[in-house]
Motif scaffolding. Sequence first.
Motif, short mmCIF file in Angstrom:
data_model
loop_
_atom_site.label_atom_id
_atom_site.label_comp_id
_atom_site.label_asym_id
_atom_site.label_seq_id
_atom_site.Cartn_x
_atom_site.Cartn_y
_atom_site.Cartn_z
N GLU A 1 -1.79 7.65 -0.91
CA GLU A 1 -2.24 7.48 -2.29
C GLU A 1 -3.49 8.30 -2.61
N TRP B 1 0.84 -1.19 0.00
CA TRP B 1 0.00 0.00 0.00
C TRP B 1 0.88 1.24 0.00
N ARG B 2 0.54 2.19 -0.84
CA ARG B 2 1.32 3.43 -0.91
C ARG B 2 0.72 4.45 0.04
N ASP B 3 1.53 4.93 0.96
CA ASP B 3 1.06 5.94 1.91
C ASP B 3 0.64 7.20 1.16
#
Length: 217
Positions: free
Chosen positions: A61, A57-59
């Motif tokens: 996003e 998961w991209r912080d």
Amino acid sequence: ECYSSGLLAAQTERFLEVHQDEPFALWLSFPDPHEPWEAPREYYDQFTPDKIDMPPWRDGEFTDGTTPERNRVLYEMMGMEEDTEEDIQGVMAAYYGATRFLDDSIGKVLDALERLDLRKNTIVVFCSDHGDMMGEHRMQCKGGVFYDCLTRVPLIVSWPGQISEGIVDESMVNLIDVVPTLRELQGLDVSRSMHGQGLPSVTDAAPRDAAFSEYGA
């Protein structure tokens, strides 16, 4: 045997037994894996938390201003931000269990084709109408966006002795290419009104490096 994929596989076996001496075209539409996320216990239990890899998961996003509005709204609807990792793994276990159940059910259909000596004269196409985020982008389910997990779906064409086996074609194609491909393989004309075209590797069509997709609302 009475649940979803198993029921449909059994109905398909009976169809093949009844029509084995006739030309047939069979569209078999399995609903699984699909919400509500559930699977027979014996399949669910195969995917314990230690066997499930959480997607990256991209912080930021959906808060850093780089994500389109439609994607941000979908995240507000489908997001898993407040769910515990245990709950997310439980959902994923049901999804993977349903997928394994589907795989076994398709195996029964293919076994029936072999048993009835139909396999060598039957073109089999396996595909999915869409994907599922299932944890990617901190979401589950689907929506009108073009993430790979939603648009990049399985597409397998098999016809023993007629189509080369084990080839992976990297072309960008659409599901509207399936019917023209089936007609071409059978030596039938492809109507000019059809938007699709023959699939590379399966037909003589050249490889393609682009596909067009759109979503309207």
